[in-house]
Design a protein around this motif. Structure first.
Motif, PDB file in Angstrom:
ATOM      1  N   LEU A 175       0.835  -1.203   0.000  1.00 36.75           N
ATOM      2  CA  LEU A 175       0.000   0.000   0.000  1.00 36.75           C
ATOM      3  C   LEU A 175       0.870   1.253   0.000  1.00 36.75           C
ATOM      4  CD1 LEU A 175      -2.814  -1.024   2.512  1.00 36.75           C
ATOM      5  CD2 LEU A 175      -2.992  -0.849   0.023  1.00 36.75           C
ATOM      6  N   GLU A 176       1.911   1.265   0.814  1.00 36.88           N
ATOM      7  CA  GLU A 176       2.794   2.431   0.866  1.00 36.88           C
ATOM      8  C   GLU A 176       3.517   2.639  -0.458  1.00 36.88           C
ATOM      9  OE1 GLU A 176       5.152   1.657   4.357  1.00 36.88           O
ATOM     10  OE2 GLU A 176       3.520   2.300   5.700  1.00 36.88           O
ATOM     11  N   GLU A 177       3.962   1.568  -1.094  1.00 32.84           N
ATOM     12  CA  GLU A 177       4.614   1.689  -2.400  1.00 32.84           C
ATOM     13  C   GLU A 177       3.670   2.252  -3.451  1.00 32.84           C
ATOM     14  OE1 GLU A 177       6.507  -1.990  -3.557  1.00 32.84           O
ATOM     15  OE2 GLU A 177       7.655  -2.072  -1.683  1.00 32.84           O
ATOM     16  N   ALA A 178       2.371   2.045  -3.255  1.00 36.20           N
ATOM     17  CA  ALA A 178       1.362   2.545  -4.191  1.00 36.20           C
ATOM     18  C   ALA A 178       0.851   3.928  -3.808  1.00 36.20           C
ATOM     19  CB  ALA A 178       0.190   1.570  -4.261  1.00 36.20           C
ATOM     20  N   GLY A 179       1.395   4.517  -2.739  1.00 40.02           N
ATOM     21  CA  GLY A 179       0.960   5.845  -2.315  1.00 40.02           C
ATOM     22  C   GLY A 179      -0.247   5.831  -1.413  1.00 40.02           C
ATOM     23  N   SER A 180      -0.409   4.775  -0.638  1.00 38.91           N
ATOM     24  CA  SER A 180      -1.574   4.615   0.224  1.00 38.91           C
ATOM     25  C   SER A 180      -1.111   4.195   1.620  1.00 38.91           C
ATOM     26  CB  SER A 180      -2.487   3.546  -0.392  1.00 38.91           C
ATOM     27  OG  SER A 180      -3.663   3.368   0.356  1.00 38.91           O
ATOM     28  N   ASP A 181      -2.074   3.813   2.454  1.00 40.56           N
ATOM     29  CA  ASP A 181      -1.744   3.209   3.740  1.00 40.56           C
ATOM     30  C   ASP A 181      -2.894   2.325   4.210  1.00 40.56           C
ATOM     31  OD1 ASP A 181      -3.638   4.746   5.191  1.00 40.56           O
ATOM     32  OD2 ASP A 181      -2.153   6.199   5.827  1.00 40.56           O
ATOM     33  N   LEU A 182      -2.692   1.660   5.340  1.00 41.47           N
ATOM     34  CA  LEU A 182      -3.678   0.704   5.838  1.00 41.47           C
ATOM     35  C   LEU A 182      -5.050   1.325   6.083  1.00 41.47           C
ATOM     36  CD1 LEU A 182      -1.404  -1.216   8.385  1.00 41.47           C
ATOM     37  CD2 LEU A 182      -2.312  -2.132   6.239  1.00 41.47           C
ATOM     38  N   SER A 183      -5.094   2.605   6.414  1.00 39.97           N
ATOM     39  CA  SER A 183      -6.383   3.254   6.718  1.00 39.97           C
ATOM     40  C   SER A 183      -7.302   3.323   5.503  1.00 39.97           C
ATOM     41  CB  SER A 183      -6.155   4.653   7.287  1.00 39.97           C
ATOM     42  OG  SER A 183      -5.724   5.551   6.281  1.00 39.97           O
ATOM     43  N   HIS A 184      -6.774   3.090   4.323  1.00 40.74           N
ATOM     44  CA  HIS A 184      -7.571   3.170   3.091  1.00 40.74           C
ATOM     45  C   HIS A 184      -8.212   1.842   2.705  1.00 40.74           C
ATOM     46  CE1 HIS A 184      -4.680   6.669   2.069  1.00 40.74           C
ATOM     47  NE2 HIS A 184      -5.668   7.063   2.855  1.00 40.74           N
ATOM     48  N   ILE A 185      -7.934   0.782   3.458  1.00 35.78           N
ATOM     49  CA  ILE A 185      -8.509  -0.528   3.126  1.00 35.78           C
ATOM     50  C   ILE A 185     -10.018  -0.493   3.320  1.00 35.78           C
ATOM     51  CG2 ILE A 185      -8.628  -2.960   3.807  1.00 35.78           C
ATOM     52  CD1 ILE A 185      -5.643  -2.797   4.472  1.00 35.78           C
ATOM     53  N   VAL A 186     -10.741  -0.936   2.288  1.00 42.00           N
ATOM     54  CA  VAL A 186     -12.198  -0.980   2.354  1.00 42.00           C
ATOM     55  C   VAL A 186     -12.740  -2.406   2.357  1.00 42.00           C
ATOM     56  CG1 VAL A 186     -12.504   1.291   1.294  1.00 42.00           C
ATOM     57  CG2 VAL A 186     -12.468  -0.736  -0.165  1.00 42.00           C
ATOM     58  N   LYS A 187     -11.918  -3.379   1.923  1.00 43.46           N
ATOM     59  CA  LYS A 187     -12.381  -4.771   1.833  1.00 43.46           C
ATOM     60  C   LYS A 187     -11.207  -5.712   2.054  1.00 43.46           C
ATOM     61  CE  LYS A 187     -15.046  -8.230  -0.316  1.00 43.46           C
ATOM     62  NZ  LYS A 187     -14.704  -9.325   0.539  1.00 43.46           N
ATOM     63  N   THR A 188     -11.430  -6.736   2.845  1.00 41.66           N
ATOM     64  CA  THR A 188     -10.454  -7.812   3.006  1.00 41.66           C
ATOM     65  C   THR A 188     -11.130  -9.139   2.690  1.00 41.66           C
ATOM     66  OG1 THR A 188     -10.904  -8.310   5.336  1.00 41.66           O
ATOM     67  CG2 THR A 188      -9.302  -6.560   4.886  1.00 41.66           C
ATOM     68  N   THR A 189     -10.348 -10.049   2.153  1.00 37.83           N
ATOM     69  CA  THR A 189     -10.785 -11.434   1.989  1.00 37.83           C
ATOM     70  C   THR A 189      -9.681 -12.302   2.577  1.00 37.83           C
ATOM     71  OG1 THR A 189     -11.952 -10.874  -0.055  1.00 37.83           O
ATOM     72  CG2 THR A 189     -11.580 -13.212   0.379  1.00 37.83           C
ATOM     73  N   THR A 190     -10.049 -13.113   3.555  1.00 37.02           N
ATOM     74  CA  THR A 190      -9.088 -13.959   4.252  1.00 37.02           C
ATOM     75  C   THR A 190      -9.422 -15.414   3.972  1.00 37.02           C
ATOM     76  OG1 THR A 190      -8.918 -12.299   6.001  1.00 37.02           O
ATOM     77  CG2 THR A 190      -8.072 -14.494   6.502  1.00 37.02           C
ATOM     78  N   TYR A 191      -8.395 -16.157   3.598  1.00 38.88           N
ATOM     79  CA  TYR A 191      -8.519 -17.583   3.300  1.00 38.88           C
ATOM     80  C   TYR A 191      -7.737 -18.358   4.362  1.00 38.88           C
ATOM     81  CZ  TYR A 191      -9.573 -15.459  -1.206  1.00 38.88           C
ATOM     82  OH  TYR A 191     -10.104 -14.682  -2.208  1.00 38.88           O
ATOM     83  N   LEU A 192      -8.377 -19.359   4.940  1.00 39.71           N
ATOM     84  CA  LEU A 192      -7.749 -20.210   5.949  1.00 39.71           C
ATOM     85  C   LEU A 192      -7.853 -21.653   5.491  1.00 39.71           C
ATOM     86  CD1 LEU A 192      -9.559 -18.742   9.089  1.00 39.71           C
ATOM     87  CD2 LEU A 192      -7.292 -18.112   8.242  1.00 39.71           C
ATOM     88  N   ILE A 193      -6.838 -22.464   5.791  1.00 39.68           N
ATOM     89  CA  ILE A 193      -6.935 -23.880   5.437  1.00 39.68           C
ATOM     90  C   ILE A 193      -7.518 -24.718   6.571  1.00 39.68           C
ATOM     91  CG2 ILE A 193      -5.072 -23.736   3.748  1.00 39.68           C
ATOM     92  CD1 ILE A 193      -3.428 -25.429   5.872  1.00 39.68           C
ATOM     93  N   ASP A 194      -7.787 -24.074   7.701  1.00 44.27           N
ATOM     94  CA  ASP A 194      -8.360 -24.785   8.848  1.00 44.27           C
ATOM     95  C   ASP A 194      -9.174 -23.770   9.663  1.00 44.27           C
ATOM     96  OD1 ASP A 194      -8.710 -25.938  11.496  1.00 44.27           O
ATOM     97  OD2 ASP A 194      -7.095 -27.339  11.015  1.00 44.27           O
ATOM     98  N   PRO A 195     -10.429 -24.062   9.979  1.00 42.50           N
ATOM     99  CA  PRO A 195     -11.240 -23.101  10.733  1.00 42.50           C
ATOM    100  C   PRO A 195     -10.662 -22.795  12.118  1.00 42.50           C
ATOM    101  CG  PRO A 195     -12.413 -25.198  10.544  1.00 42.50           C
ATOM    102  CD  PRO A 195     -11.193 -25.294   9.675  1.00 42.50           C
ATOM    103  N   ARG A 196      -9.829 -23.672  12.664  1.00 40.99           N
ATOM    104  CA  ARG A 196      -9.211 -23.415  13.967  1.00 40.99           C
ATOM    105  C   ARG A 196      -8.200 -22.270  13.905  1.00 40.99           C
ATOM    106  NH1 ARG A 196      -7.420 -29.484  14.900  1.00 40.99           N
ATOM    107  NH2 ARG A 196      -6.956 -29.056  12.718  1.00 40.99           N
ATOM    108  N   TYR A 197      -7.807 -21.864  12.711  1.00 38.94           N
ATOM    109  CA  TYR A 197      -6.859 -20.756  12.559  1.00 38.94           C
ATOM    110  C   TYR A 197      -7.546 -19.390  12.592  1.00 38.94           C
ATOM    111  CZ  TYR A 197      -3.636 -24.408  10.952  1.00 38.94           C
ATOM    112  OH  TYR A 197      -2.848 -25.519  10.842  1.00 38.94           O
ATOM    113  N   ARG A 198      -8.877 -19.394  12.620  1.00 34.65           N
ATOM    114  CA  ARG A 198      -9.611 -18.128  12.540  1.00 34.65           C
ATOM    115  C   ARG A 198      -9.217 -17.157  13.651  1.00 34.65           C
ATOM    116  NH1 ARG A 198     -14.455 -15.330  13.651  1.00 34.65           N
ATOM    117  NH2 ARG A 198     -15.275 -14.345  11.765  1.00 34.65           N
ATOM    118  N   GLU A 199      -9.237 -17.609  14.894  1.00 37.06           N
ATOM    119  CA  GLU A 199      -8.933 -16.687  15.994  1.00 37.06           C
ATOM    120  C   GLU A 199      -7.527 -16.102  15.917  1.00 37.06           C
ATOM    121  OE1 GLU A 199     -10.131 -17.335  20.048  1.00 37.06           O
ATOM    122  OE2 GLU A 199     -11.805 -18.579  19.364  1.00 37.06           O
TER     123      GLU A 199
END
Length: 143
Positions: A70-94
């Motif tokens: 994000l910083e290399e693109a001229g942005s920062d974390l505060s500009h995130i509007v959407k995340t998609t998280t993929y886990l291979i095990d539901p126990r990793y969620r927490e």
């Protein structure tokens, strides 16, 4: 006329030497004020896995990558509007969501979480991709 900027271009031959691939990709694309960051895992930009067997450590490295892109693109974390998280095990969620939550405190993006049977490499336990939108009048601190 260029409609977008590609950030950290690479070929999959380098990223996946154990697979027969030859795809030209990039880590992020900036189109106008919108940034699309490809799925980030627990591997740094030199190809070293961080946190073998540790989903929280992999999430921390993935978020370090997201922040840097994000910083290399001229942005920062505060500009995130959407995340998609993929886990291979539901126990990793927490542990994964606790780590991601540290990085996105006060940001309030929308979020989708999926449990999948596998990711691109067997040692990867999680992956996160993001979309960010840069405000029209925003200037990075280092500008």
């Amino acid at each position: 006329m260029v409609t977008h900027t590609r950030i950290r271009m690479f070929n999959t031959q380098d990223t996946y030497p154990n697979q027969s691939l030859d795809n030209d990709l990039c880590q992020a694309v900036r189109a106008g004020n919108t940034l699309y960051v490809r799925g980030q895992v627990g591997t740094d930009f030199e190809g070293r896995l961080v946190g073998l067997g540790d989903p929280r450590a992999q999430a921390e490295q993935a978020m370090k990558n997201v922040k840097q892109l994000l910083e290399e693109a001229g942005s920062d974390l505060s500009h995130i509007v959407k995340t998609t998280t993929y886990l291979i095990d539901p126990r990793y969620r927490e542990p994964v969501y606790q780590e991601v939550g540290k990085w996105l405190k006060g940001v309030f993006p929308i979020s989708t979480g999926l449990v999948v049977s596998a990711l691109g490499q067997p040692q990867w336990l999680m992956e996160i991709d993001v979309i960010a939108v840069i405000p029209d009048d925003w200037q990075p601190d280092n500008a």
